[in-house]
Scaffold this motif. Sequence first.
Motif, PDB file in Angstrom:
ATOM      1  N   LEU A  31       6.686 -63.624  -6.533  1.00 22.97           N
ATOM      2  CA  LEU A  31       6.574 -62.163  -6.618  1.00 22.97           C
ATOM      3  C   LEU A  31       7.946 -61.512  -6.472  1.00 22.97           C
ATOM      4  O   LEU A  31       8.281 -60.578  -7.201  1.00 22.97           O
ATOM      5  CB  LEU A  31       5.622 -61.637  -5.530  1.00 22.97           C
ATOM      6  CG  LEU A  31       4.138 -61.869  -5.779  1.00 22.97           C
ATOM      7  CD1 LEU A  31       3.323 -61.558  -4.527  1.00 22.97           C
ATOM      8  CD2 LEU A  31       3.634 -61.000  -6.939  1.00 22.97           C
ATOM      9  N   GLY A  63      -3.204 -52.154  -2.396  1.00 21.51           N
ATOM     10  CA  GLY A  63      -2.026 -52.801  -2.992  1.00 21.51           C
ATOM     11  C   GLY A  63      -2.064 -54.316  -3.064  1.00 21.51           C
ATOM     12  O   GLY A  63      -1.035 -54.944  -3.300  1.00 21.51           O
ATOM     13  N   VAL A  64      -3.232 -54.936  -2.906  1.00 24.84           N
ATOM     14  CA  VAL A  64      -3.277 -56.410  -2.976  1.00 24.84           C
ATOM     15  C   VAL A  64      -3.468 -56.907  -4.409  1.00 24.84           C
ATOM     16  O   VAL A  64      -3.391 -58.096  -4.684  1.00 24.84           O
ATOM     17  CB  VAL A  64      -4.364 -57.021  -2.049  1.00 24.84           C
ATOM     18  CG1 VAL A  64      -3.990 -56.846  -0.591  1.00 24.84           C
ATOM     19  CG2 VAL A  64      -5.738 -56.449  -2.333  1.00 24.84           C
ATOM     20  N   ARG A 123       7.429 -54.570  -4.126  1.00 26.04           N
ATOM     21  CA  ARG A 123       8.072 -54.123  -5.368  1.00 26.04           C
ATOM     22  C   ARG A 123       9.171 -53.081  -5.048  1.00 26.04           C
ATOM     23  O   ARG A 123      10.274 -53.148  -5.552  1.00 26.04           O
ATOM     24  CB  ARG A 123       7.025 -53.509  -6.310  1.00 26.04           C
ATOM     25  CG  ARG A 123       7.587 -53.173  -7.681  1.00 26.04           C
ATOM     26  CD  ARG A 123       6.589 -52.375  -8.481  1.00 26.04           C
ATOM     27  NE  ARG A 123       5.527 -53.144  -9.089  1.00 26.04           N
ATOM     28  CZ  ARG A 123       5.666 -53.885 -10.183  1.00 26.04           C
ATOM     29  NH1 ARG A 123       6.833 -53.965 -10.767  1.00 26.04           N
ATOM     30  NH2 ARG A 123       4.629 -54.533 -10.688  1.00 26.04           N
ATOM     31  N   MET A 138      -6.440 -66.924  -3.943  1.00 24.02           N
ATOM     32  CA  MET A 138      -6.148 -66.080  -5.103  1.00 24.02           C
ATOM     33  C   MET A 138      -6.535 -66.832  -6.383  1.00 24.02           C
ATOM     34  O   MET A 138      -7.116 -66.253  -7.306  1.00 24.02           O
ATOM     35  CB  MET A 138      -4.641 -65.828  -5.071  1.00 24.02           C
ATOM     36  CG  MET A 138      -4.138 -64.510  -5.497  1.00 24.02           C
ATOM     37  SD  MET A 138      -5.103 -63.126  -5.056  1.00 24.02           S
ATOM     38  CE  MET A 138      -4.609 -62.069  -6.381  1.00 24.02           C
ATOM     39  N   THR A 159     -11.325 -50.587  -0.173  1.00 20.78           N
ATOM     40  CA  THR A 159     -10.423 -51.038   0.888  1.00 20.78           C
ATOM     41  C   THR A 159     -11.160 -51.021   2.236  1.00 20.78           C
ATOM     42  O   THR A 159     -10.583 -51.357   3.261  1.00 20.78           O
ATOM     43  CB  THR A 159      -9.206 -50.084   0.997  1.00 20.78           C
ATOM     44  OG1 THR A 159      -9.712 -48.749   1.067  1.00 20.78           O
ATOM     45  CG2 THR A 159      -8.281 -50.207  -0.189  1.00 20.78           C
ATOM     46  N   TYR A 168     -13.537 -49.305 -14.246  1.00 24.28           N
ATOM     47  CA  TYR A 168     -13.065 -49.711 -12.917  1.00 24.28           C
ATOM     48  C   TYR A 168     -13.280 -48.555 -11.942  1.00 24.28           C
ATOM     49  O   TYR A 168     -12.737 -47.463 -12.133  1.00 24.28           O
ATOM     50  CB  TYR A 168     -11.574 -50.081 -13.003  1.00 24.28           C
ATOM     51  CG  TYR A 168     -10.961 -50.468 -11.680  1.00 24.28           C
ATOM     52  CD1 TYR A 168     -11.345 -51.653 -11.039  1.00 24.28           C
ATOM     53  CD2 TYR A 168     -10.014 -49.663 -11.062  1.00 24.28           C
ATOM     54  CE1 TYR A 168     -10.789 -52.015  -9.822  1.00 24.28           C
ATOM     55  CE2 TYR A 168      -9.447 -50.026  -9.842  1.00 24.28           C
ATOM     56  CZ  TYR A 168      -9.845 -51.202  -9.237  1.00 24.28           C
ATOM     57  OH  TYR A 168      -9.300 -51.565  -8.030  1.00 24.28           O
ATOM     58  N   LYS A 175      -6.148 -55.485  -6.721  1.00 21.18           N
ATOM     59  CA  LYS A 175      -7.547 -55.410  -7.180  1.00 21.18           C
ATOM     60  C   LYS A 175      -7.627 -54.865  -8.608  1.00 21.18           C
ATOM     61  O   LYS A 175      -8.318 -55.426  -9.458  1.00 21.18           O
ATOM     62  CB  LYS A 175      -8.377 -54.530  -6.215  1.00 21.18           C
ATOM     63  CG  LYS A 175      -8.392 -55.069  -4.784  1.00 21.18           C
ATOM     64  CD  LYS A 175      -9.209 -54.234  -3.841  1.00 21.18           C
ATOM     65  CE  LYS A 175      -8.656 -52.874  -3.540  1.00 21.18           C
ATOM     66  NZ  LYS A 175      -7.325 -52.874  -2.863  1.00 21.18           N
ATOM     67  N   GLU A 176      -6.916 -53.762  -8.871  1.00 25.54           N
ATOM     68  CA  GLU A 176      -6.989 -53.179 -10.209  1.00 25.54           C
ATOM     69  C   GLU A 176      -6.341 -54.112 -11.232  1.00 25.54           C
ATOM     70  O   GLU A 176      -6.826 -54.236 -12.371  1.00 25.54           O
ATOM     71  CB  GLU A 176      -6.307 -51.797 -10.230  1.00 25.54           C
ATOM     72  CG  GLU A 176      -6.424 -51.136 -11.590  1.00 25.54           C
ATOM     73  CD  GLU A 176      -6.281 -49.615 -11.553  1.00 25.54           C
ATOM     74  OE1 GLU A 176      -6.140 -49.035 -10.468  1.00 25.54           O
ATOM     75  OE2 GLU A 176      -6.328 -49.015 -12.648  1.00 25.54           O
ATOM     76  N   THR A 177      -5.279 -54.783 -10.832  1.00 28.76           N
ATOM     77  CA  THR A 177      -4.615 -55.731 -11.739  1.00 28.76           C
ATOM     78  C   THR A 177      -5.596 -56.843 -12.118  1.00 28.76           C
ATOM     79  O   THR A 177      -5.654 -57.274 -13.277  1.00 28.76           O
ATOM     80  CB  THR A 177      -3.368 -56.313 -11.038  1.00 28.76           C
ATOM     81  OG1 THR A 177      -2.589 -55.214 -10.571  1.00 28.76           O
ATOM     82  CG2 THR A 177      -2.548 -57.163 -11.969  1.00 28.76           C
ATOM     83  N   LEU A 193       1.726 -55.479  -2.129  1.00 24.91           N
ATOM     84  CA  LEU A 193       2.612 -55.675  -3.278  1.00 24.91           C
ATOM     85  C   LEU A 193       3.453 -54.441  -3.654  1.00 24.91           C
ATOM     86  O   LEU A 193       4.621 -54.584  -3.988  1.00 24.91           O
ATOM     87  CB  LEU A 193       1.829 -56.204  -4.490  1.00 24.91           C
ATOM     88  CG  LEU A 193       1.615 -57.716  -4.436  1.00 24.91           C
ATOM     89  CD1 LEU A 193       0.563 -58.099  -3.429  1.00 24.91           C
ATOM     90  CD2 LEU A 193       1.253 -58.272  -5.786  1.00 24.91           C
ATOM     91  N   LYS A 231     -12.520 -47.285  -8.544  1.00 27.35           N
ATOM     92  CA  LYS A 231     -11.631 -47.533  -7.393  1.00 27.35           C
ATOM     93  C   LYS A 231     -12.136 -46.810  -6.143  1.00 27.35           C
ATOM     94  O   LYS A 231     -12.553 -45.667  -6.222  1.00 27.35           O
ATOM     95  CB  LYS A 231     -10.225 -47.046  -7.772  1.00 27.35           C
ATOM     96  CG  LYS A 231      -9.222 -47.137  -6.676  1.00 27.35           C
ATOM     97  CD  LYS A 231      -7.848 -46.769  -7.156  1.00 27.35           C
ATOM     98  CE  LYS A 231      -6.930 -46.549  -5.967  1.00 27.35           C
ATOM     99  NZ  LYS A 231      -5.559 -46.315  -6.361  1.00 27.35           N
ATOM    100  N   LEU A 261       9.807 -62.030  -9.667  1.00 23.01           N
ATOM    101  CA  LEU A 261       9.245 -61.203 -10.733  1.00 23.01           C
ATOM    102  C   LEU A 261       9.689 -59.751 -10.580  1.00 23.01           C
ATOM    103  O   LEU A 261      10.235 -59.144 -11.500  1.00 23.01           O
ATOM    104  CB  LEU A 261       7.710 -61.310 -10.689  1.00 23.01           C
ATOM    105  CG  LEU A 261       6.939 -60.507 -11.714  1.00 23.01           C
ATOM    106  CD1 LEU A 261       7.145 -61.078 -13.105  1.00 23.01           C
ATOM    107  CD2 LEU A 261       5.428 -60.504 -11.387  1.00 23.01           C
TER     108      LEU A 261
END
Length: 442
Positions: free
Chosen positions: A317, A170-171, A357, A146, A279, A235, A173-175, A353, A237, A320
């Motif tokens: 995580l 959900g790993v 969450r 990472m 994905t 972006y 990517k967009e973040t 993630l 997706k 957080l």
Amino acid sequence: MGTIDSKMKAYFDVLLDSVNDAVTGVDRDGTVLYWNNVAERIYGIQKDQIVGKKIGEFFQKGSVMLFQVMESGCPVHQVYHNPRPDKHVFINAVPIYDKDGELIGAIAIEQDITHTVKLSEELYSKPDDRIHAHSDYPLVNRNSSMQQVIQLLTQTSEQPYSFLLTGETGVGKETLAKMTHHAGKRSGPFLSISCDSIPSGLLDSELFGYDGKAFGGNQEERPGKFELAIDGTLYLKNIHVLPLSTQSKLAQTLSEGQFYRIGGTLPLPLRCHIVASSTANLEEMVSKGLFLKELYYAFHSLSVPALRERKEDLPELCHLFLSESAQVIGKSAPRLTSEVMAALTTYHWPGNLPQLRNIMEHLAIVSNGAQITLDTLPPAIRLVTLADLAEGSLPLPTLSEEMERSKIEDALKRTRGNKASAARLLGISRGSLYYKMKQYGL
Ligand SMILES: Nc1ncnc2c1ncn2[C@@H]1O[C@H](COP(=O)(O)OP(=O)(O)OP(=O)(O)O)[C@@H](O)[C@H]1O
């Protein structure tokens, strides 16, 4: 025969000392036959001190899983044990039988998760401020893969390179794409488009825009996302769902640095940074002709690891997400006990993630004390401790798996799903029941 045995033993010794887990083998009287170097490290006991001696001379009988599996005849998987105050392990243990079905001993394999559990404890005493390094985008990044991804994206954030981030849903990517946009100090917007949420017939005009004049001048002209994201980041997706014709236009846009609105004849310069995500296994799609290789190779590909492959990130995580959730509902964030952290470490996190969450949100809501304990966790994540197994016998070792499963189902039905009562009815501990339910997917 003797030579074969000594050769096999040499192979076996190398194998045992090459694995990352502690391996212990005993005969049916509990005499230690194997003790590898990871076991030496975890327990601080040298091979020559313990091999040939009774394991009970070093550990209390109740705390030795090997005795339990020999007594019950049942193997156990992923049982949590805290053999010393500063050690946290998961144990798999199996009884061993000779060809005549006689019990001859047992083997235990222990995975040391002390590091992850300790990380969580350390965070309570000295909170880590590294995750705030990217201000608006708190990025946990203790895992080295990472860190490499983040470093590369940050270093090149001001360059016009196009990136393709691959990884499970959900790993992050967009973040990461947002973090790159932010680090690149781009003056334009960050626009995100989910290729799978737009009907394929509309994708081209959505991306490239529409030149009304080309169709007799009756239609309005409309800029596409490439123009709207000017001086910013676009972006894309789930790029793998793009139709081949759109893929071809996109590949051309990236290689030429310019594009045409649909129906347009004027080339427009590409003035936004492109980050795409997928994905899917794109290499496989390329080999099957489902994804254009020109497009695949137009990107710098980076793979974002799944949460189960970066367990070092879990404690931060959890902290957080738990503190964010607690803040929302106006509570102070509860503490995760070592056992809970161990359970979270061994879970495989198929939803990555967002699933973590979600569970932290659930824990923040249901917790009514300062600590989160094992019984607050959803059943799929709960673990079985060695103490649970010691409390009651292992479930009915003489029954076949189907019979055992149906007995458990029956008990759960009769007690309307009340696990404590079902466990009492079956004559086993609650921990054993959870363990078996998990094993049978109940
Ligand atoms: N490194 C990180 N540290 C902290 N939170 C993160 C990190 N990466 C992602 N998140 C959080 O995890 C959630 C999922 O992240 P994100 O949407 O970026 O995943 P994704 O891989 O793009 O998902 P999908 O494939 O479904 O589009 C978001 O709530 C995000 O804030």
